[in-house]
Design a protein around this motif. Sequence first.
Motif, PDB file in Angstrom:
ATOM      1  N   VAL A   1       0.821  -1.209   0.000  1.00  0.00           N
ATOM      2  CA  VAL A   1       0.000   0.000   0.000  1.00  0.00           C
ATOM      3  C   VAL A   1       0.857   1.261   0.000  1.00  0.00           C
ATOM      4  CG1 VAL A   1      -1.837   1.265   1.173  1.00  0.00           C
ATOM      5  CG2 VAL A   1      -1.817  -1.229   1.246  1.00  0.00           C
ATOM      6  N   ALA A   2       1.611   1.457   1.095  1.00  0.00           N
ATOM      7  CA  ALA A   2       2.349   2.712   1.261  1.00  0.00           C
ATOM      8  C   ALA A   2       3.399   2.914   0.167  1.00  0.00           C
ATOM      9  CB  ALA A   2       3.002   2.756   2.640  1.00  0.00           C
ATOM     10  N   LYS A   3       4.127   1.848  -0.156  1.00  0.00           N
ATOM     11  CA  LYS A   3       5.167   1.994  -1.178  1.00  0.00           C
ATOM     12  C   LYS A   3       4.563   2.177  -2.568  1.00  0.00           C
ATOM     13  CE  LYS A   3       8.966  -0.033   1.377  1.00  0.00           C
ATOM     14  NZ  LYS A   3      10.029  -1.038   1.454  1.00  0.00           N
ATOM     15  N   GLY A   4       3.416   1.541  -2.791  1.00  0.00           N
ATOM     16  CA  GLY A   4       2.726   1.735  -4.065  1.00  0.00           C
ATOM     17  C   GLY A   4       2.254   3.171  -4.215  1.00  0.00           C
ATOM     18  N   ILE A   5       1.696   3.709  -3.134  1.00  0.00           N
ATOM     19  CA  ILE A   5       1.236   5.097  -3.148  1.00  0.00           C
ATOM     20  C   ILE A   5       2.422   6.042  -3.294  1.00  0.00           C
ATOM     21  CG2 ILE A   5       0.228   6.914  -1.680  1.00  0.00           C
ATOM     22  CD1 ILE A   5      -1.682   4.692  -0.604  1.00  0.00           C
ATOM     23  N   SER A   6       3.493   5.735  -2.579  1.00  0.00           N
ATOM     24  CA  SER A   6       4.689   6.579  -2.646  1.00  0.00           C
ATOM     25  C   SER A   6       5.238   6.643  -4.071  1.00  0.00           C
ATOM     26  CB  SER A   6       5.754   6.030  -1.691  1.00  0.00           C
ATOM     27  OG  SER A   6       6.892   6.856  -1.689  1.00  0.00           O
ATOM     28  N   SER A   7       5.206   5.518  -4.769  1.00  0.00           N
ATOM     29  CA  SER A   7       5.725   5.499  -6.138  1.00  0.00           C
ATOM     30  C   SER A   7       4.872   6.359  -7.065  1.00  0.00           C
ATOM     31  CB  SER A   7       5.803   4.067  -6.668  1.00  0.00           C
ATOM     32  OG  SER A   7       4.510   3.534  -6.869  1.00  0.00           O
ATOM     33  N   VAL A   8       3.562   6.435  -6.770  1.00  0.00           N
ATOM     34  CA  VAL A   8       2.689   7.303  -7.558  1.00  0.00           C
ATOM     35  C   VAL A   8       3.045   8.767  -7.309  1.00  0.00           C
ATOM     36  CG1 VAL A   8       0.305   8.043  -7.984  1.00  0.00           C
ATOM     37  CG2 VAL A   8       0.792   5.626  -7.561  1.00  0.00           C
TER      38      VAL A   8
ATOM     39  N   LEU B   1      -4.849   1.888  -4.881  1.00  0.00           N
ATOM     40  CA  LEU B   1      -5.698   1.633  -3.712  1.00  0.00           C
ATOM     41  C   LEU B   1      -6.571   0.396  -3.921  1.00  0.00           C
ATOM     42  CD1 LEU B   1      -6.820   5.288  -2.848  1.00  0.00           C
ATOM     43  CD2 LEU B   1      -5.146   3.909  -1.623  1.00  0.00           C
ATOM     44  N   ILE B   2      -7.091   0.240  -5.121  1.00  0.00           N
ATOM     45  CA  ILE B   2      -7.937  -0.930  -5.405  1.00  0.00           C
ATOM     46  C   ILE B   2      -7.120  -2.221  -5.331  1.00  0.00           C
ATOM     47  CG2 ILE B   2      -9.284  -2.095  -7.206  1.00  0.00           C
ATOM     48  CD1 ILE B   2     -10.243   0.731  -8.074  1.00  0.00           C
ATOM     49  N   ILE B   3      -5.895  -2.190  -5.851  1.00  0.00           N
ATOM     50  CA  ILE B   3      -5.003  -3.355  -5.793  1.00  0.00           C
ATOM     51  C   ILE B   3      -4.723  -3.753  -4.349  1.00  0.00           C
ATOM     52  CG2 ILE B   3      -2.607  -4.105  -6.226  1.00  0.00           C
ATOM     53  CD1 ILE B   3      -2.786  -2.532  -8.896  1.00  0.00           C
ATOM     54  N   ALA B   4      -4.703  -2.762  -3.455  1.00  0.00           N
ATOM     55  CA  ALA B   4      -4.441  -3.019  -2.031  1.00  0.00           C
ATOM     56  C   ALA B   4      -5.679  -3.525  -1.296  1.00  0.00           C
ATOM     57  CB  ALA B   4      -3.940  -1.744  -1.367  1.00  0.00           C
TER      58      ALA B   4
ATOM     59  N   ILE C   1      -8.536  -2.064  -0.899  1.00  0.00           N
ATOM     60  CA  ILE C   1      -9.329  -1.046  -0.212  1.00  0.00           C
ATOM     61  C   ILE C   1     -10.739  -1.019  -0.802  1.00  0.00           C
ATOM     62  CG2 ILE C   1      -9.539   1.482   0.067  1.00  0.00           C
ATOM     63  CD1 ILE C   1      -6.535   1.519   0.666  1.00  0.00           C
ATOM     64  N   GLY C   2     -10.897  -1.589  -1.989  1.00  0.00           N
ATOM     65  CA  GLY C   2     -12.221  -1.738  -2.575  1.00  0.00           C
ATOM     66  C   GLY C   2     -12.598  -0.568  -3.461  1.00  0.00           C
ATOM     67  N   VAL C   3     -13.428  -0.842  -4.452  1.00  0.00           N
ATOM     68  CA  VAL C   3     -13.797   0.187  -5.435  1.00  0.00           C
ATOM     69  C   VAL C   3     -14.610   1.310  -4.793  1.00  0.00           C
ATOM     70  CG1 VAL C   3     -15.069   0.627  -7.571  1.00  0.00           C
ATOM     71  CG2 VAL C   3     -13.729  -1.470  -7.345  1.00  0.00           C
ATOM     72  N   ALA C   4     -15.631   0.960  -4.037  1.00  0.00           N
ATOM     73  CA  ALA C   4     -16.509   1.973  -3.439  1.00  0.00           C
ATOM     74  C   ALA C   4     -15.747   2.882  -2.485  1.00  0.00           C
ATOM     75  CB  ALA C   4     -17.675   1.299  -2.715  1.00  0.00           C
ATOM     76  N   THR C   5     -14.935   2.293  -1.614  1.00  0.00           N
ATOM     77  CA  THR C   5     -14.173   3.084  -0.641  1.00  0.00           C
ATOM     78  C   THR C   5     -13.108   3.918  -1.339  1.00  0.00           C
ATOM     79  OG1 THR C   5     -14.537   1.363   1.013  1.00  0.00           O
ATOM     80  CG2 THR C   5     -12.812   2.967   1.476  1.00  0.00           C
ATOM     81  N   THR C   6     -12.458   3.332  -2.333  1.00  0.00           N
ATOM     82  CA  THR C   6     -11.439   4.071  -3.089  1.00  0.00           C
ATOM     83  C   THR C   6     -12.047   5.310  -3.753  1.00  0.00           C
ATOM     84  OG1 THR C   6     -10.073   2.123  -3.493  1.00  0.00           O
ATOM     85  CG2 THR C   6      -9.839   3.941  -5.042  1.00  0.00           C
ATOM     86  N   GLU C   7     -13.236   5.149  -4.316  1.00  0.00           N
ATOM     87  CA  GLU C   7     -13.898   6.295  -4.951  1.00  0.00           C
ATOM     88  C   GLU C   7     -14.161   7.415  -3.947  1.00  0.00           C
ATOM     89  OE1 GLU C   7     -17.366   4.754  -6.879  1.00  0.00           O
ATOM     90  OE2 GLU C   7     -16.238   3.972  -8.607  1.00  0.00           O
ATOM     91  N   LYS C   8     -14.585   7.034  -2.740  1.00  0.00           N
ATOM     92  CA  LYS C   8     -14.827   8.033  -1.684  1.00  0.00           C
ATOM     93  C   LYS C   8     -13.528   8.759  -1.327  1.00  0.00           C
ATOM     94  CE  LYS C   8     -18.405   5.284   0.637  1.00  0.00           C
ATOM     95  NZ  LYS C   8     -18.658   4.528   1.874  1.00  0.00           N
ATOM     96  N   ILE C   9     -12.445   7.984  -1.191  1.00  0.00           N
ATOM     97  CA  ILE C   9     -11.149   8.557  -0.810  1.00  0.00           C
ATOM     98  C   ILE C   9     -10.648   9.514  -1.892  1.00  0.00           C
ATOM     99  CG2 ILE C   9      -8.699   8.012  -0.424  1.00  0.00           C
ATOM    100  CD1 ILE C   9      -9.705   5.384   0.930  1.00  0.00           C
ATOM    101  N   ILE C  10     -10.717   9.099  -3.155  1.00  0.00           N
ATOM    102  CA  ILE C  10     -10.239   9.935  -4.267  1.00  0.00           C
ATOM    103  C   ILE C  10     -11.087  11.204  -4.399  1.00  0.00           C
ATOM    104  CG2 ILE C  10      -9.899  10.060  -6.767  1.00  0.00           C
ATOM    105  CD1 ILE C  10      -7.780   8.350  -5.383  1.00  0.00           C
TER     106      ILE C  10
ATOM    107  N   GLY D   1      -5.477  -3.464   3.183  1.00  0.00           N
ATOM    108  CA  GLY D   1      -6.452  -2.417   2.893  1.00  0.00           C
ATOM    109  C   GLY D   1      -7.877  -2.875   3.112  1.00  0.00           C
ATOM    110  N   ILE D   2      -8.074  -4.188   3.251  1.00  0.00           N
ATOM    111  CA  ILE D   2      -9.402  -4.729   3.512  1.00  0.00           C
ATOM    112  C   ILE D   2      -9.989  -4.144   4.796  1.00  0.00           C
ATOM    113  CG2 ILE D   2      -8.650  -6.797   4.790  1.00  0.00           C
ATOM    114  CD1 ILE D   2     -11.466  -6.615   2.146  1.00  0.00           C
ATOM    115  N   ALA D   3      -9.133  -3.788   5.755  1.00  0.00           N
ATOM    116  CA  ALA D   3      -9.606  -3.185   7.016  1.00  0.00           C
ATOM    117  C   ALA D   3     -10.276  -1.841   6.752  1.00  0.00           C
ATOM    118  CB  ALA D   3      -8.446  -3.018   7.993  1.00  0.00           C
TER     119      ALA D   3
END
Length: 317
Positions: A19-26, A45-48, A50-59, A264-266
């Motif tokens: 998660v963190a390293k993937g985000i950091s690379s972005v 985020l989806i790969i981690a 975190i889920g599509v619905a939650t990822t959309e809210k975060i973005i 990210g499932i949490a």
Amino acid sequence: MANIFKKLVEGLSKTRNNVAKGISSVFHGFSKIDDDFYEELEETLIIADIGVATTEKIIDDLKVKVKENKIKEPLECRQLLIDSIKEQMNLGENAYEYEDKKSVLLVIGVNGVGKTTSIGKIAAGLIGNGKKVVLAAADTFRAAAIDQLKMWAERSGADFISQSEGSDPGAVIYDAIQATKARKADVLICDTAGRLHNKKNLMDELRKIDRIIDREYPDAYRETLIVLDGTTGQNALSQLKEFKDVTEISGIILTKMDGTAKGGIAVAIQSEYGVPVKYIGVGEHIEDLQKFNSEDFVNAIFEGEDQEEEGANNGET
């Protein structure tokens, strides 16, 4: 507390790498905040899990904050993203009232998720804090489940109530309630059958158990906790939905988080279902089942990455 946080950081190393390293690379891979940047972040985020619905809210939340704060550089919105993830997980205070009341904990979940082990660890923690605990082996469909719970009772010092394999689970609960009251125990923890293939049977069984507890121990504080295996990712969400259709759930025990890169499932669980994660398992030892704190969880992922980068940089000099 520092040692507990350190254990959490260590236990979430696979998730942090994902998660963190993937985000950091972005953040490091883009020179400006544009649609491509958001799309790459969303995919990460989806790969981690975190889920599509939650990822959309975060973005969506991140886009608003970036605009409000007039941020132009990707790296400058890292903390905003972390704060947005925390907000999606914040369900208010995660109470553990059962610890200080005469309580009954029903623990549900499919076989193989670490249900019996989690019960044993919770019992050990309560007994370590001076509570008297009774364990009820109401998963009577598997002899192995009864034997395993008995082993945990002996290990933790809890009282143990069981009947033979194939017995009526309701009868086990009845006996356990009588024993709990007679022995003036503080907490009764009930292991239940981990079957989902026949929802009607499961529903009938849980309803019967509920009726027995209501009738025999009406003053008891009630918790129904579902155990989910963190390594199963989105499948854990499916199990939660299935069990929520059958019974009311007050909290989640998320196990095997040290063995998964998809922690990210949490985030997805709390954001999408509004059911609090109450415990998180980050190892094999009794102390590795920790009370869940969403702030600590996110910090362990992102601050842990900061510590690793700092250590790597120091090693280079």
